[in-house]
Write a protein that holds these residues in place. Structure first.
Motif, PDB file in Angstrom:
ATOM      1  N   TYR A   1      45.878 -53.149  23.305  1.00  0.00           N
ATOM      2  CA  TYR A   1      46.783 -52.689  23.302  1.00  0.00           C
ATOM      3  C   TYR A   1      47.364 -51.907  21.668  1.00  0.00           C
ATOM      4  O   TYR A   1      46.374 -51.494  20.909  1.00  0.00           O
ATOM      5  CB  TYR A   1      47.985 -53.647  23.279  1.00  0.00           C
ATOM      6  CG  TYR A   1      49.907 -53.231  22.432  1.00  0.00           C
ATOM      7  CD1 TYR A   1      50.229 -53.425  23.380  1.00  0.00           C
ATOM      8  CD2 TYR A   1      49.656 -54.207  21.046  1.00  0.00           C
ATOM      9  CE1 TYR A   1      52.138 -52.741  22.528  1.00  0.00           C
ATOM     10  CE2 TYR A   1      50.767 -53.321  20.508  1.00  0.00           C
ATOM     11  CZ  TYR A   1      51.919 -52.978  21.170  1.00  0.00           C
ATOM     12  OH  TYR A   1      53.413 -52.787  20.687  1.00  0.00           O
ATOM     13  N   TYR A   2      47.784 -50.655  21.685  1.00  0.00           N
ATOM     14  CA  TYR A   2      47.822 -49.750  20.516  1.00  0.00           C
ATOM     15  C   TYR A   2      48.867 -49.524  20.235  1.00  0.00           C
ATOM     16  O   TYR A   2      50.140 -49.177  21.318  1.00  0.00           O
ATOM     17  CB  TYR A   2      47.372 -48.232  20.697  1.00  0.00           C
ATOM     18  CG  TYR A   2      45.651 -48.388  21.062  1.00  0.00           C
ATOM     19  CD1 TYR A   2      44.466 -49.000  19.654  1.00  0.00           C
ATOM     20  CD2 TYR A   2      44.775 -49.211  22.268  1.00  0.00           C
ATOM     21  CE1 TYR A   2      43.087 -49.020  20.486  1.00  0.00           C
ATOM     22  CE2 TYR A   2      43.829 -49.586  22.592  1.00  0.00           C
ATOM     23  CZ  TYR A   2      42.243 -48.980  21.751  1.00  0.00           C
ATOM     24  OH  TYR A   2      41.331 -49.356  21.724  1.00  0.00           O
ATOM     25  N   LEU A   3      49.418 -49.628  19.194  1.00  0.00           N
ATOM     26  CA  LEU A   3      51.059 -48.596  19.183  1.00  0.00           C
ATOM     27  C   LEU A   3      50.540 -48.218  17.541  1.00  0.00           C
ATOM     28  O   LEU A   3      49.742 -48.061  16.644  1.00  0.00           O
ATOM     29  CB  LEU A   3      52.451 -49.974  18.316  1.00  0.00           C
ATOM     30  CG  LEU A   3      52.884 -49.586  17.423  1.00  0.00           C
ATOM     31  CD1 LEU A   3      54.760 -50.424  17.830  1.00  0.00           C
ATOM     32  CD2 LEU A   3      53.521 -49.000  16.064  1.00  0.00           C
ATOM     33  N   MET A   4      51.449 -46.512  18.027  1.00  0.00           N
ATOM     34  CA  MET A   4      51.394 -45.569  16.419  1.00  0.00           C
ATOM     35  C   MET A   4      52.447 -45.222  16.153  1.00  0.00           C
ATOM     36  O   MET A   4      53.627 -45.431  17.196  1.00  0.00           O
ATOM     37  CB  MET A   4      50.838 -44.047  17.598  1.00  0.00           C
ATOM     38  CG  MET A   4      49.659 -44.135  18.155  1.00  0.00           C
ATOM     39  SD  MET A   4      49.050 -42.633  18.661  1.00  0.00           S
ATOM     40  CE  MET A   4      50.327 -41.910  19.273  1.00  0.00           C
TER      41      MET A   4
ATOM     42  N   VAL B   1      45.256 -57.011  21.556  1.00  0.00           N
ATOM     43  CA  VAL B   1      44.212 -57.504  22.988  1.00  0.00           C
ATOM     44  C   VAL B   1      45.605 -57.307  24.107  1.00  0.00           C
ATOM     45  O   VAL B   1      46.577 -57.040  23.558  1.00  0.00           O
ATOM     46  CB  VAL B   1      44.361 -59.019  22.784  1.00  0.00           C
ATOM     47  CG1 VAL B   1      42.268 -58.684  22.347  1.00  0.00           C
ATOM     48  CG2 VAL B   1      44.580 -59.490  22.432  1.00  0.00           C
ATOM     49  N   LYS B   2      45.148 -57.127  25.078  1.00  0.00           N
ATOM     50  CA  LYS B   2      46.489 -56.730  26.415  1.00  0.00           C
ATOM     51  C   LYS B   2      46.764 -58.954  26.154  1.00  0.00           C
ATOM     52  O   LYS B   2      46.243 -59.920  25.687  1.00  0.00           O
ATOM     53  CB  LYS B   2      45.528 -56.715  27.414  1.00  0.00           C
ATOM     54  CG  LYS B   2      46.112 -56.904  28.207  1.00  0.00           C
ATOM     55  CD  LYS B   2      46.326 -57.130  29.865  1.00  0.00           C
ATOM     56  CE  LYS B   2      47.246 -57.601  31.247  1.00  0.00           C
ATOM     57  NZ  LYS B   2      48.063 -56.871  30.839  1.00  0.00           N
TER      58      LYS B   2
ATOM     59  N   LYS C   1      55.230 -45.260  19.291  1.00  0.00           N
ATOM     60  CA  LYS C   1      54.726 -45.000  21.316  1.00  0.00           C
ATOM     61  C   LYS C   1      53.875 -46.395  21.167  1.00  0.00           C
ATOM     62  O   LYS C   1      52.689 -46.578  20.148  1.00  0.00           O
ATOM     63  CB  LYS C   1      53.618 -43.801  21.442  1.00  0.00           C
ATOM     64  CG  LYS C   1      54.772 -42.727  21.096  1.00  0.00           C
ATOM     65  CD  LYS C   1      54.575 -41.620  21.970  1.00  0.00           C
ATOM     66  CE  LYS C   1      55.298 -40.511  22.145  1.00  0.00           C
ATOM     67  NZ  LYS C   1      56.943 -40.282  23.151  1.00  0.00           N
ATOM     68  N   GLU C   2      53.604 -46.940  22.501  1.00  0.00           N
ATOM     69  CA  GLU C   2      52.737 -48.198  22.242  1.00  0.00           C
ATOM     70  C   GLU C   2      52.041 -47.711  23.954  1.00  0.00           C
ATOM     71  O   GLU C   2      52.868 -46.853  24.931  1.00  0.00           O
ATOM     72  CB  GLU C   2      53.786 -49.462  22.907  1.00  0.00           C
ATOM     73  CG  GLU C   2      54.842 -49.969  21.647  1.00  0.00           C
ATOM     74  CD  GLU C   2      55.280 -51.224  22.419  1.00  0.00           C
ATOM     75  OE1 GLU C   2      54.758 -51.947  22.243  1.00  0.00           O
ATOM     76  OE2 GLU C   2      56.891 -50.675  22.360  1.00  0.00           O
TER      77      GLU C   2
END
Length: 388
Positions: A163-166, A121-122, A145-146
């Motif tokens: 929120y995503y993180l790769m 979540v944010k 990358k976020e």
């Protein structure tokens, strides 16, 4: 080329798995892990051939993870420790314990996965848990990358900012110089389809919107800024209309989803009302269908009644007359199937017949948007793995 071996942690109802299937990559989920019995029932209904470990992650020893020989980890850790309603207890919240265990295991794996994708979540972006994640990834040689993106970025009329993180354990693809910046768009990628969808991140607003929501809505309990924001969202032609996500058979069970009289009388002024022609809806939470305020939009089924006329001067009437007027709108909840549609789940996704409607809303509220994750996976997993 051998399919990627994927570990799906906090697997829920299979949102990550569906996204993996959709992104065009040759991959196999070797194990899914979750402790929610209802979510596991739904997951197994949709993926009967995937091994599912119904156990706590911190109860799985390092040896068992090493035996899986995984190439990628997909995960969506519990979000409650990072939300306002969850009191933002962060790493001291017991629900963060399993995630910290994963971070502790990562450098100890005999063969760390090449790819990691995480959703939350944010608020996660400001947490100590996020800081620990970034520290471990850096120490283990990952580039990452976020970003913070919403389904509206891919043309879906639902606001669900996440929120995503790769992360990729490689010198190629993801640049280390973006570590400190959280993006608000999809990273640039050579895949044509992703680029076309990314263009939706630059809204093309027209001067005037179309549909009922462009009327003056100040008769409800909202500010002029909120009114203008909704009008702007409904004017964005890059977003698909709500009607394309509706269940054509809902009329058969319409009574089941209509808002109750007591709900209408008590909460009408704060309802987020959308129409089939709307290009917006608010985030659906696990309390949808049980609670009203802030849990998701409701749909006006009647095409004849005018929302503004019904609400104008509503409080001046008797309770009986207020109810009569409100009922002409035929306000209803979105069905679980419709919520799933707005969250990008394919038509092949299904609930077991014995899962109650309230439980369906609850697990959907804890899930993620499949289309958004599919786009991110296409970017993360390089062309060499794409089945094209």
């Amino acid at each position: 080329m051998e399919p990627l071996r994927v570990l799906e942690l906090y697997s829920g109802i299979g949102g990550m798995h569906f996204a993996l299937k959709d992104c065009g990559v040759a991959a196999q989920v070797v194990v899914a892990v979750d402790i929610n019995t209802t979510a596991n029932q739904i997951y197994q209904h949709n993926f009967p051939c995937t091994p599912l470990w119904s156990k706590s992650i911190e109860g799985i020893p390092l040896e068992d993870f090493n035996k899986l020989s995984i190439d990628a980890i997909l995960m969506s850790p519990p979000c409650q420790p990072f939300t306002r309603l969850g009191l933002k207890r962060d790493v001291v919240d017991q629900r963060t314990k399993s995630f910290l265990y994963v971070l502790d295991l990562l450098p100890k794996l005999s063969s760390p996965p090449r790819y990691i994708l995480l959703e939350n979540v944010k608020g996660f972006e400001e947490s100590c848990a996020r800081n620990q994640l970034v520290k471990i990834l850096t120490e283990c040689g990952y580039h990452f990358k976020e970003m913070m993106v919403s389904p509206t970025s891919v043309g879906i009329p639902n606001s669900r900012l996440r929120y995503y993180l790769m992360a990729r354990r490689s010198e190629e693809g993801l640049s280390a110089d973006t570590h400190s910046k959280i993006l608000e768009t999809f990273p640039v990628h050579d895949d044509k389809d992703v680029l076309e969808q990314s263009a939706a991140l630059c809204p093309r607003h027209t001067e005037t919107g179309d549909g009922p929501e462009c009327a003056q809505f100040l008769y409800k309990l909202e500010t002029r800024a909120e009114q203008q924001r909704k009008q702007q969202q409904n004017s964005d032609q890059s977003i698909t209309q709500i009607q394309d996500f509706l269940d054509p058979d809902v009329d058969l069970n319409l009574e089941q989803y209509l808002l109750l009289p007591k709900t209408l009388l008590r909460y009408a002024p704060i309802l987020d009302i959308v129409h089939p022609t709307s290009r917006r809806s608010i985030c659906f939470t696990k309390g949808y269908g049980r609670y009203v305020e802030g849990t998701g939009s409701v749909l006006q089924s009647s095409t004849e009644a005018e929302t503004e006329s019904v609400f104008r001067g509503l409080e001046e009437h008797s309770e009986e007359e207020r109810l009569r007027r409100l009922q002409t709108l035929q306000l209803r909840y979105f069905t679980p199937r419709e919520v799933a549609n707005l969250m990008g789940f394919p038509q092949g996704f299904a609930f077991p017949d014995d899962v109650p409607v309230k439980q369906r809303y609850k697990v959907l509220g804890n899930s993620l948007n499949v289309v958004v994750v599919s786009k991110l996976l296409r970017i993360l997993l390089s062309e060499e793995h794409l089945g094209r």
